[in-house]
Design a protein around this motif. Structure first.
Motif, mmCIF file in Angstrom:
data_model
loop_
_atom_site.group_PDB
_atom_site.id
_atom_site.type_symbol
_atom_site.label_atom_id
_atom_site.label_comp_id
_atom_site.label_asym_id
_atom_site.label_seq_id
_atom_site.Cartn_x
_atom_site.Cartn_y
_atom_site.Cartn_z
ATOM 1 N N HIS A 552 0.833 -1.199 0.000
ATOM 2 C CA HIS A 552 0.000 0.000 0.000
ATOM 3 C C HIS A 552 0.871 1.254 0.000
ATOM 4 O O HIS A 552 2.015 1.232 0.450
ATOM 5 C CB HIS A 552 -0.953 -0.023 1.194
ATOM 6 C CG HIS A 552 -1.945 -1.146 1.116
ATOM 7 N ND1 HIS A 552 -3.075 -1.085 0.338
ATOM 8 C CD2 HIS A 552 -1.955 -2.377 1.681
ATOM 9 C CE1 HIS A 552 -3.759 -2.218 0.445
ATOM 10 N NE2 HIS A 552 -3.084 -3.020 1.255
ATOM 11 N N HIS A 553 0.284 2.342 -0.467
ATOM 12 C CA HIS A 553 1.082 3.516 -0.824
ATOM 13 C C HIS A 553 0.351 4.786 -0.426
ATOM 14 O O HIS A 553 -0.854 4.940 -0.656
ATOM 15 C CB HIS A 553 1.316 3.494 -2.352
ATOM 16 C CG HIS A 553 1.991 4.704 -2.900
ATOM 17 N ND1 HIS A 553 1.380 5.561 -3.803
ATOM 18 C CD2 HIS A 553 3.234 5.220 -2.681
ATOM 19 C CE1 HIS A 553 2.217 6.531 -4.122
ATOM 20 N NE2 HIS A 553 3.345 6.348 -3.463
ATOM 21 N N TRP A 554 1.102 5.690 0.202
ATOM 22 C CA TRP A 554 0.629 7.042 0.528
ATOM 23 C C TRP A 554 1.638 8.029 -0.058
ATOM 24 O O TRP A 554 2.848 7.760 -0.074
ATOM 25 C CB TRP A 554 0.554 7.240 2.044
ATOM 26 C CG TRP A 554 -0.500 6.429 2.737
ATOM 27 C CD1 TRP A 554 -1.719 6.851 3.177
ATOM 28 C CD2 TRP A 554 -0.421 5.045 3.105
ATOM 29 N NE1 TRP A 554 -2.406 5.834 3.775
ATOM 30 C CE2 TRP A 554 -1.632 4.707 3.744
ATOM 31 C CE3 TRP A 554 0.548 4.051 2.933
ATOM 32 C CZ2 TRP A 554 -1.897 3.431 4.236
ATOM 33 C CZ3 TRP A 554 0.290 2.776 3.410
ATOM 34 C CH2 TRP A 554 -0.926 2.475 4.058
ATOM 35 N N ALA A 555 1.161 9.172 -0.539
ATOM 36 C CA ALA A 555 2.093 10.115 -1.174
ATOM 37 C C ALA A 555 1.485 11.511 -1.223
ATOM 38 O O ALA A 555 0.277 11.717 -1.014
ATOM 39 C CB ALA A 555 2.444 9.650 -2.583
ATOM 40 N N GLN A 556 2.347 12.483 -1.514
ATOM 41 C CA GLN A 556 1.919 13.850 -1.788
ATOM 42 C C GLN A 556 1.647 14.018 -3.286
ATOM 43 O O GLN A 556 2.342 13.426 -4.118
ATOM 44 C CB GLN A 556 3.014 14.839 -1.389
ATOM 45 C CG GLN A 556 3.309 14.943 0.083
ATOM 46 C CD GLN A 556 4.498 15.842 0.350
ATOM 47 O OE1 GLN A 556 5.550 15.687 -0.283
ATOM 48 N NE2 GLN A 556 4.359 16.786 1.285
ATOM 49 N N ASP A 557 0.674 14.846 -3.622
ATOM 50 C CA ASP A 557 0.461 15.206 -5.025
ATOM 51 C C ASP A 557 1.541 16.163 -5.507
ATOM 52 O O ASP A 557 1.893 16.176 -6.694
ATOM 53 C CB ASP A 557 -0.915 15.856 -5.198
ATOM 54 C CG ASP A 557 -2.040 14.874 -4.948
ATOM 55 O OD1 ASP A 557 -1.923 13.708 -5.372
ATOM 56 O OD2 ASP A 557 -3.028 15.274 -4.306
ATOM 57 N N ALA A 558 2.063 16.951 -4.584
ATOM 58 C CA ALA A 558 3.137 17.899 -4.893
ATOM 59 C C ALA A 558 3.825 18.242 -3.584
ATOM 60 O O ALA A 558 3.233 18.101 -2.505
ATOM 61 C CB ALA A 558 2.565 19.166 -5.546
ATOM 62 N N PRO A 559 5.097 18.686 -3.636
ATOM 63 C CA PRO A 559 5.778 19.065 -2.396
ATOM 64 C C PRO A 559 4.961 20.095 -1.616
ATOM 65 O O PRO A 559 4.412 21.041 -2.182
ATOM 66 C CB PRO A 559 7.097 19.657 -2.892
ATOM 67 C CG PRO A 559 7.331 19.002 -4.214
ATOM 68 C CD PRO A 559 5.971 18.836 -4.817
ATOM 69 N N GLY A 560 4.866 19.882 -0.311
ATOM 70 C CA GLY A 560 4.113 20.792 0.538
ATOM 71 C C GLY A 560 2.651 20.430 0.688
ATOM 72 O O GLY A 560 1.973 20.950 1.574
ATOM 73 N N ARG A 561 2.148 19.527 -0.163
ATOM 74 C CA ARG A 561 0.751 19.108 -0.080
ATOM 75 C C ARG A 561 0.606 17.996 0.963
ATOM 76 O O ARG A 561 1.582 17.334 1.321
ATOM 77 C CB ARG A 561 0.259 18.604 -1.435
ATOM 78 C CG ARG A 561 0.340 19.642 -2.553
ATOM 79 C CD ARG A 561 -0.680 20.743 -2.348
ATOM 80 N NE ARG A 561 -2.032 20.213 -2.432
ATOM 81 C CZ ARG A 561 -3.133 20.865 -2.059
ATOM 82 N NH1 ARG A 561 -3.015 22.086 -1.544
ATOM 83 N NH2 ARG A 561 -4.318 20.318 -2.193
ATOM 84 N N PRO A 562 -0.601 17.757 1.454
ATOM 85 C CA PRO A 562 -0.791 16.680 2.432
ATOM 86 C C PRO A 562 -0.468 15.307 1.834
ATOM 87 O O PRO A 562 -0.647 15.071 0.640
ATOM 88 C CB PRO A 562 -2.278 16.788 2.792
ATOM 89 C CG PRO A 562 -2.681 18.168 2.405
ATOM 90 C CD PRO A 562 -1.845 18.521 1.216
ATOM 91 N N VAL A 563 0.005 14.420 2.674
ATOM 92 C CA VAL A 563 0.203 13.026 2.269
ATOM 93 C C VAL A 563 -1.147 12.314 2.364
ATOM 94 O O VAL A 563 -1.855 12.443 3.360
ATOM 95 C CB VAL A 563 1.234 12.334 3.181
ATOM 96 C CG1 VAL A 563 1.367 10.858 2.829
ATOM 97 C CG2 VAL A 563 2.587 13.031 3.081
ATOM 98 N N ARG A 564 -1.510 11.583 1.315
ATOM 99 C CA ARG A 564 -2.789 10.870 1.307
ATOM 100 C C ARG A 564 -2.619 9.486 0.706
ATOM 101 O O ARG A 564 -1.629 9.206 0.022
ATOM 102 C CB ARG A 564 -3.846 11.663 0.528
ATOM 103 C CG ARG A 564 -3.541 11.844 -0.941
ATOM 104 C CD ARG A 564 -4.611 12.681 -1.646
ATOM 105 N NE ARG A 564 -4.337 12.813 -3.086
ATOM 106 C CZ ARG A 564 -4.744 11.937 -4.003
ATOM 107 N NH1 ARG A 564 -5.456 10.872 -3.646
ATOM 108 N NH2 ARG A 564 -4.454 12.129 -5.279
ATOM 109 N N HIS A 565 -3.593 8.629 0.976
ATOM 110 C CA HIS A 565 -3.561 7.260 0.468
ATOM 111 C C HIS A 565 -3.726 7.284 -1.050
ATOM 112 O O HIS A 565 -4.698 7.825 -1.570
ATOM 113 C CB HIS A 565 -4.690 6.443 1.113
ATOM 114 C CG HIS A 565 -4.634 4.993 0.776
ATOM 115 N ND1 HIS A 565 -5.750 4.253 0.430
ATOM 116 C CD2 HIS A 565 -3.600 4.125 0.727
ATOM 117 C CE1 HIS A 565 -5.400 2.999 0.197
ATOM 118 N NE2 HIS A 565 -4.109 2.898 0.372
#
Length: 706
Positions: A552-565
């Protein structure tokens, strides 16, 4: 108050507790938490590690492995193959069994006539099985003759001990032999939780220890601490003090689980008593000697093995089975023990056929490197870990010397045995840990908290430890959190992640000004403990966790954005924890083994797309967690190296392309726990791990790219 009066009170308390506190037992998995809690005991001084203590460590004179188990065979099922690899390296082992393992007293398999239950004989047969297994572990005939004697452990406690020596190898078995069901319906969970509880030891048939000892809560803590002080181990194996919650339904039958948790009811309190004894031993030794003892600890999951895909390949399973088979024995064997020649239900190929599959996995409760490496401003190596339940820093004597100085005690204990270490964008080191903030029992909450230690300036002194709380608000749920993982971004933020009680991910973020945000749930599906956090080429945060179906993977859409699933497609079912690192062309290399697989596979993920390409790593047979690390070497592009254990437990390294030969150290390094990689100031790859003598080792391999 005499013993009979205590037993009457214990019985009444136990029956009242079972009636009023069944919900608490189910929720707490060891007798704690929830409604119906017993009345706390009067204030009793707790001899425990002081988080502020930073005395230098003693000098360990010799390596020794101490294991503490609830039952005979817990070591063979759950602590192997690690234990055998350490013993085969010439380290003496002392294995302590808290209960008699007598169960209902029936040592029976199909085809045998059923006799009357005989708990003393069954306990004796299980002891004989252990002697058979450890004789084979030492390289001797399974029916080798052992020296049997009695240990006086103080406080009116005596225990049987068996010793066997084979050249440089030595095994000693200590049987406390507490009856699993003592007078007054007392069991270990109640002994942990109820201040007035008492249990008695069972005299096994043929034992040289012919007296029964009485154990109260403090008696068992004192006894385990006394054993630690007697043998002065450098490696300690414990069980899981805080097992996961487990849903029980048609797909996941309850089987041997206790209450709502994924383990046996004796495993959990045994681990809690052991961790409390560890903290007490460190506190008492420091006060008496002026130095804390030097040791490293590994906690192993128990029946949890049944709940996740198997993580051991067939060759390693067969290594475990060889010893379990010797332990199980057979009624036809002539072992010179009239009470029985092993635990017959575990003999032959029965463990391999058991649908619960306990033998097919080995899981650490606290996932992460035992020595997390990095570099200082001068390019010298440093490593951070947990020694004697306290955080420590080792530093290379000079850049490139390859020699470690003495450990610097950073305090903070008692800590779980895996730290997360990062440098923020200003160059300041931050250490994150899981602290046993309360290990009390006796009707009081047992709590855990995430803590951080931060440098005031790059390579400067550290501030005081700071508590970051727990993403769970109830103490019993707070015990289920995992060890922290962290990653620092170039924007000054530091992202902290832990697996929570619901088996998803929770996070806190330290802003560039040093302030901390609140705990936030990142949701997601169920994962195992052991998170991997990395930055991609665009400096976005990515987190990977091992699920039952995929990684499973969580990530930001862009630097500074919230980390989400952010689920990824194309990642197959994992059998073990993944390593991850930034590879060529901005891809992330995620490497792990499938269920029961020897060879890992590297999955290259392109952030922002669903593209996944996979490469098998041939000639890299092994088991256990994997680590990945980029190797920026001139002419090598952005190569990624993969680190793991070979089938025989030794450290090995290969290129993630799958085209390079596997590299092993000439010293045949067998790590305690998990090793890790970094690149030093001279741009050379360095592998760091812990030795059985509780000191770090350093390996600078000749990598495929020079």
């Amino acid at each position: 108050m005499n013993i009979s009066q205590r037993m009457v009170i214990s019985r009444r308390a136990a029956l009242a507790g079972l009636a009023a506190g069944s919900a608490a037992l189910a929720a707490g998995c060891s007798g704690g938490g929830g409604s119906g809690r017993p009345k706390p005991s009067p204030s009793v001084p707790i001899r425990a590690v002081d988080p502020r203590a930073t005395q230098s460590f003693n000098n360990a004179k010799a390596s020794l492995l101490l294991q503490v188990m609830a039952h005979p065979d817990d070591d063979l099922y759950f602590m192997n193959p690690d234990a055998e690899h350490i013993v085969r390296a010439g380290v003496p082992v002392v294995s302590v069994y808290v209960t008699a393992g007598e169960a209902v007293g029936q040592n029976w398999i199909e085809g045998m006539p059923k006799g009357k239950p005989d708990k003393a004989a069954y306990s004796s047969a299980r002891h004989q099985g252990l002697r058979q297994a450890y004789a084979e572990m030492l390289g001797l005939d399974r029916f080798a003759s052992w020296k049997k004697s009695v240990l006086d452990l103080g406080g009116g406690v005596k225990a049987e001990t068996n010793e066997l020596v084979a050249g440089a190898r030595k095994a000693q078995l200590v049987f406390l032999n507490i009856a699993m069901l003592s007078a007054g319906d007392m069991r270990l969970p109640l002994l942990w939780e109820r201040p007035e509880g008492a249990m008695q030891s069972l005299v096994a048939t043929g034992s040289p220890c012919t007296t029964s000892s009485t154990y109260h809560h403090d008696t068992l803590v004192d006894t385990l601490a006394a054993l630690m002080d007697r043998f002065k181990p450098t490696v300690i194996h414990t069980m899981d003090p805080d097992p996961d919650y487990q849903v029980h339904d048609a797909t996941h039958p309850k089987d041997n689980d206790y209450g709502a948790c994924s383990d046996h009811r004796d495993h959990t309190p045994t681990a809690l008593f052991t961790w409390k004894a560890l903290s007490q031993w460190v506190a008492d030794s420091t006060k008496r000697d002026g130095h804390p003892p030097r040791f490293v600890t590994t906690s192993f999951r128990g029946y949890y093995n049944q709940r996740w895909p198997h993580n051991l390949p067939p060759e390693v399973v067969e290594q475990k089975h060889r010893l379990v088979e010797a332990y199980g024995g057979d009624p036809s064997w002539d072992c010179d023990n009239p009470a029985g020649c092993g635990d017959y239900g575990q003999g032959g190929d029965r463990p391999l056929k058991n649908r619960k599959g306990w033998i097919r996995s080995t899981h650490y409760r606290y996932q992460g490197p035992t020595a997390a490496p990095g570099t200082d401003k001068a390019g010298g190596l440093e490593a951070y870990g947990v020694l004697g339940t306290q955080a420590v820093r080792w530093a290379e004597t000079s850049p490139g010397s390859g020699r470690w100085g003495e450990p610097q005690n950073l305090g903070g204990g008692p800590l779980a045995p895996a730290l997360a270490s990062v440098r923020d964008s200003a160059g300041r080191r931050l250490l994150f840990a899981l602290r046993f903030s309360a290990l009390e029992g006796r009707g009081r909450p047992d709590t855990r908290e995430i803590v951080v230690l931060e440098q005031r300036s790059p390579d400067g002194p550290f501030k005081a430890w700071q508590g970051l709380g727990n993403p769970e608000h109830r103490p019993d749920r707070g015990r289920r959190v995992g060890v922290p993982a962290a990653v620092a971004g170039p924007d000054g933020r530091v992202h902290l992640f832990v697996r929570n009680a619901g088996k998803g991910v929770s996070s806190r973020v330290r802003e560039a000004d040093g302030s901390w945000g609140k705990w936030q749930s990142l949701h997601g599906q169920e994962i195992q403990d052991g998170l991997t956090a990395v930055l991609d080429a665009e400096q976005r945060v990515h987190v990977f966790g091992t699920g039952r179906d995929t990684v499973h993977h969580w990530a930001q859409d862009a630097p500074g954005r919230p980390v989400r699933h952010q689920p990824l497609k194309g990642l197959p079912q994992p059998g073990g924890l993944p390593g991850a690192a930034l590879g060529g062309d901005g891809e992330l290399a995620v490497v792990y083994r499938g269920p029961a697989a020897e060879q890992p596979t590297v999955h290259r993920v392109t952030p922002g797309s669903e593209s996944v390409t996979s490469t098998d790593l041939h000639d890299f047979a092994g088991y256990g967690p994997l680590a990945a690390h980029p190797l920026p070497v001139r002419g090598a592009g952005d190569a990624v190296l993969v680190l793991g254990r070979a089938v025989n437990g030794e450290i090995q390294l290969t290129d993630a392309s799958g085209d390079s030969e596997t590299v092993r150290a000439d010293a045949k390094l067998v790590p305690v726990g998990t090793a890790a990689m970094t690149v030093d100031g001279g741009h050379r790859l360095c592998v760091v791990g812990m030795s059985p003598d509780a000191s770090p080792w350093l390996w600078r391999p000749e990598t495929p790219h020079g």
